[in-house]
Structures are given as structure tokens and as C-alpha cells.
Enzyme design. Structure first.
Site, PDB file in Angstrom:
ATOM      1  N   LEU A 131      48.152  26.544  46.008  1.00 56.70           N
ATOM      2  CA  LEU A 131      48.619  27.284  47.179  1.00 56.70           C
ATOM      3  C   LEU A 131      48.256  28.754  47.020  1.00 56.70           C
ATOM      4  O   LEU A 131      48.668  29.392  46.054  1.00 56.70           O
ATOM      5  CB  LEU A 131      50.138  27.138  47.349  1.00 56.70           C
ATOM      6  CG  LEU A 131      50.671  25.746  47.700  1.00 56.70           C
ATOM      7  CD1 LEU A 131      52.185  25.778  47.813  1.00 56.70           C
ATOM      8  CD2 LEU A 131      50.062  25.231  48.990  1.00 56.70           C
ATOM      9  N   ASP A 132      47.484  29.289  47.969  1.00 56.50           N
ATOM     10  CA  ASP A 132      47.133  30.698  47.910  1.00 56.50           C
ATOM     11  C   ASP A 132      48.116  31.510  48.748  1.00 56.50           C
ATOM     12  O   ASP A 132      49.135  30.995  49.217  1.00 56.50           O
ATOM     13  CB  ASP A 132      45.684  30.918  48.359  1.00 56.50           C
ATOM     14  CG  ASP A 132      45.423  30.383  49.768  1.00 56.50           C
ATOM     15  OD1 ASP A 132      46.402  30.145  50.498  1.00 56.50           O
ATOM     16  OD2 ASP A 132      44.247  30.199  50.123  1.00 56.50           O
ATOM     17  N   LYS A 133      47.798  32.769  48.962  1.00 58.87           N
ATOM     18  CA  LYS A 133      48.731  33.680  49.628  1.00 58.87           C
ATOM     19  C   LYS A 133      49.001  33.284  51.072  1.00 58.87           C
ATOM     20  O   LYS A 133      50.117  33.462  51.582  1.00 58.87           O
ATOM     21  CB  LYS A 133      48.177  35.104  49.562  1.00 58.87           C
ATOM     22  CG  LYS A 133      49.134  36.166  50.079  1.00 58.87           C
ATOM     23  CD  LYS A 133      48.578  37.558  49.866  1.00 58.87           C
ATOM     24  CE  LYS A 133      49.567  38.622  50.349  1.00 58.87           C
ATOM     25  NZ  LYS A 133      49.034  39.988  50.112  1.00 58.87           N
ATOM     26  N   ASN A 188      43.243  25.048  48.540  1.00 56.16           N
ATOM     27  CA  ASN A 188      43.191  25.478  49.934  1.00 56.16           C
ATOM     28  C   ASN A 188      41.769  25.722  50.420  1.00 56.16           C
ATOM     29  O   ASN A 188      41.470  25.518  51.600  1.00 56.16           O
ATOM     30  CB  ASN A 188      44.026  26.746  50.112  1.00 56.16           C
ATOM     31  CG  ASN A 188      45.511  26.491  49.920  1.00 56.16           C
ATOM     32  OD1 ASN A 188      46.278  27.399  49.659  1.00 56.16           O
ATOM     33  ND2 ASN A 188      45.947  25.230  50.024  1.00 56.16           N
TER      34      ASN A 188
END
Length: 323
Positions: A101-103, A237
Site C-alpha cells: 500500500l502506497d501513500k 499498487n
């Protein structure tokens, strides 16, 4: 549950707009604050012996202490007071178990706390699927395949029907599995592939370490806005955004990803992930306790299990009770 047993896996809900490192930092701050607030003040004592009254003058002659009075006092050692030495709890080992999970994305994020970090490789090697709800927008493409990126292509989407969209989405799963079978170097028509399939290990051979789409279906279709449900393995992602971009090309149009939300990670679902307002010591301790049975089949080790790890006592740590 006491601090000595605060070891295990749990799931937190990651909101969009923060990184996993920022989430861990906020979580640690909240836990350490609660730990130090629940810690009862305990100061070690020492014995102080001093002479009662004025000391006799020293005239060079030996004097006897038989007639002198001494005062013995037991005092608390203020060197260990939190105002002097600082808070007792100042660090915690919190790590991401299942990342990806990125920003910009949100959803279920599995974390480990304490010595349960030794189970991270076992959890990752269990090949547990993760489920996502992905919102996409048809009609344009960007440089990074995200809706907030720089627009590089605009196209029409009026020709895309629900039937055509479902047909192309169904083909994503077949294409992904075919690619991974070729990548693994295993001939699917050979006797070796048949023997592995009979033993039930074909998935682990063909899908290991490669991003794979297990299932995909359309949840909402209202062009240009469409939402998908995808179940994947070994993905991140960037892989999901690239898949949405490829989906737009196959539809003879273009598409970008506007939102990625992970709804399931192995046995953990949205119901098991705790929100930011519930990141307290008591709630996390309860989540660790509730998740033991869920994760036990995936993190078994020959030398130790999660129950035995939680029952161990850590030497040198106070036994802080968590209400």
C-alpha cells in the site's frame, strides 16, 4: 493481558494520504503514551546511614563509636523517576507484515508487534490472496496511470458496453495465469505439471513471486466511472494501476486508477482492521488476542507457536496490566 504478552499480529486501517511509515510512527506514539500512562510509579529504594548529632572533634586520638547515635533511613532513588530518567517505555517493535500500500491507497494493513516479527516470512510465504476495490475512470490516460498524474491521452468510451467490459475483465485472469505459467518454465502439458497438479502444489509453483490476478469482476458500471473487485497475489499498487491501464487499451480506449482500497488481506478483512480513532493500547491488545486463531494455520513453526510466544515472559520488563 500484560505488556510482556503484547506480541502478535493485527490489522490496522490505513487511510489514504499517509505512508506506512507515518502510520507506524503514529501508532507507536499512541501505544507508548498509553503504556507509560498505565505504568504504576515504582522507584527502587536504598538505605542511607548517617550520624545522629554533631561529629566529635578529631584530636588525633582514636575514639569509640559506642556512645554515638546513628540514623538509618530507607529512601526512594529519584534517579529512576520518569521526570529525571524519562519515560520507561520509549520504543516498540512494530513492522509491516503484508505491504503493497502506497501513500495514495487505503485499506487493510497487517502489522506485527513485539517479537511476533519473526513470523513475517512465514505469513508472506503462505501465498495468501489480497482483495481490492479499485475505482477507475475511462476516457484518458496519464503518465503514471493515476488519476492525479499528467494527462497524455484522451479517448472516447461511448462504445464500451457492460457486456464487452465484463468479457475483457474476465480475460485478465486467464492472461495473468498464462503469463505466470510460462514464466515458471513449467510445461502445462507435461507429466511433471500433471503430477504437481495432483499433489495440489501447482498454484505455489506457477504463482510464486509473480504478480497474479486470481479473480476480477465489475461492481459498478456507469461510464466513465467504473469500480472493480480484484483478488491478487504478490501484487503492489503499481501492478494494479498498470493492469487498469492495460484494461483501457484492450477496450480500445484508455483508463486511469482513481482509488485503490484493500478490503481483505489473507484472513484479515475490513471488520478486523481498527480505525485511527481506535489505536489505543486496550483495543490493539484485544485485536491481537482475537487474531491468534485466525493466523495460527499460516505461521506455524517447528520451534514455537504464537501462543507459546505470548505466554513467554520478557526478563527485565515490568508487568503492566492492560485493562
Amino acid at each position: 493481558m500484560s505488556f510482556n504478552k503484547l506480541h502478535g499480529l493485527f490489522a490496522a486501517h490505513k487511510p489514504a494520504g499517509i505512508t506506512c511509515s507515518q502510520l507506524i510512527g503514529t501508532l507507536k506514539t499512541s501505544l507508548l503514551k498509553d503504556l507509560n500512562a498505565s505504568q504504576k510509579l515504582y522507584l527502587p529504594t536504598f538505605v542511607e546511614v548517617k550520624q545522629f548529632g554533631k561529629e566529635a572533634p578529631n584530636d588525633g586520638k582514636e575514639t569509640s563509636n559506642e556512645n554515638q547515635l546513628w540514623k538509618v533511613e530507607e529512601k526512594k532513588d529519584l534517579r529512576f523517576h520518569p521526570l529525571v530518567a524519562g519515560p520507561y517505555f520509549n520504543r516498540l517493535n512494530v513492522q509491516v507484515v503484508s505491504g503493497g500500500l502506497d501513500k495514495k491507497s487505503s485499506g487493510v494493513l497487517v502489522l506485527s508487534i513485539g517479537r511476533a516479527s519473526q513470523y513475517i516470512p512465514a505469513y508472506q510465504n503462505a501465498l495468501l490472496p489480497r482483495q481490492y476495490h479499485v475505482n477507475m475512470q475511462l476516457g484518458y490516460a496519464t503518465s503514471d496511470y493515476d488519476a492525479e498524474g499528467k494527462v497524455i491521452v484522451k479517448s472516447t468510451y461511448r462504445h464500451i458496453s457492460r457486456e464487452k467490459f465484463d468479457r475483457v475483465v474476465t480475460g485478465l485472469t486467464k492472461t495473468s495465469r498464462r503469463y505466470n505459467s510460462n514464466y515458471s518454465g513449467l510445461d502445462m502439458q507435461s507429466q511433471e505439471a500433471y503430477d504437481i497438479a495432483v499433489s495440489g502444489k501447482l498454484e505455489s509453483v506457477t504463482l510464486f513471486n509473480q504478480p497474479t490476478i486470481l479473480t476480477a469482476k465489475c461492481l459498478h458500471f456507469n461510464p466513465p466511472y467504473v469500480s472493480l473487485e480484484m483478488e491478487c497475489l504478490n501484487e503492489d499498487n503499481d501492478f494494479i494501476r498498470d493492469t487498469i491501464n492495460s484494461l483501457g487499451i484492450k477496450l480500445k480506449s484508455s483508463a486511469v486508477t482513481s482509488r485503490i482500497n484493500r478490503t481483505k488481506d489473507g484472513p484479515f478483512t475490513m471488520e478486523h482492521s481498527i480505525l485511527r480513532k481506535h489505536w489505543t493500547l486496550a483495543n490493539i491488545a484485544q485485536c491481537i488476542k482475537d487474531s491468534k486463531e485466525m493466523v495460527k494455520p499460516f505461521i506455524k513453526r517447528k520451534d514455537m507457536f504464537l501462543d507459546e510466544l505470548a505466554d513467554e515472559q520478557v526478563k527485565g520488563q515490568p508487568d503492566v496490566q492492560i485493562q
